[in-house]
Design an enzyme around this catalytic site. Sequence first.
Site: not given
Length: 290
Positions: A46, A51, A76, A109
């Site tokens: 994931d 990120y 996401k 997200h």
Amino acid sequence: MILNETFTLANGVAIPKLGLGTWMIPGGEVAQVVRNAAEVGYRHFDTAQAYANENGVGEGLRATGIARDQLFVTTKLVAESKDYADAVRRIDSSLKTLGVDHIDLMLIHSPQPWSDFRKGEHFFEGNLQAWRALEEAYNAGKLRAIGVSNFEEVDLDNLLDNASIKPMVNQILAHVGNTPFDLIDYSLGKGLLVEAYSPVAHGAVLNNADLAALAQKYNVSVPQLCIRYCLELGLLPMPKTSKREHMQSNAAVDFDISAEDMTTLKGAKPIEHYGEATHFPVFGASNRAK
């Protein structure tokens, strides 16, 4: 072994019951983390545009030497993307950055941009625009499944009532001491799989004496107890770690928690402080289970 077990999404896609979260693992380190996890037996990874490590995750996946159809990759769409054209561009960007020809699961997200998280505005139209981009990518074969993250009931209803394709997943904060039972039940009742991020409460449960005593009863660690708790609830836990030994122990959860102990865990004292993560919107007081 839990790493060999799967849930089945509403569209028939199989998804491994345990995933590896990669939040806050730097792009330069995450490739090796993914390789290590794959060696342990993980097949579900994931990540997210936010990120800033999609490139490293993709590099790690390729370095495993495991066939692409044996790996499950989630990313996401950034929370700020509430425009159709922007979402289309970002979906294609994730495919390119990950270096894959398809993404197994892509989520919105958050229903709100992070600066507006849980402040009252639900961005219904913007989410419908972002969702339309996900639907088109799904229909084009770029995405095998689509879903959402951090969506409350009203946010889910906006998609369920207006979209052509229903969301298949709702990824939410859920752990011992913060389990949003009503939202979980609502999501499951609408046919969504519920994923639990931060199932160990970003480490906030590790010094809980009551949980330590209960974990000792089962001869497991507190993280193992918390991960098993999520699985017992029918959730898909996403523990994040960069350490191989933690990857191994997090997956050693083939035990059953008694009904009596599950009742105790469901009523656990709420987490009040998440350490260094407390300032992130998802760990704020307004997002804790009521």
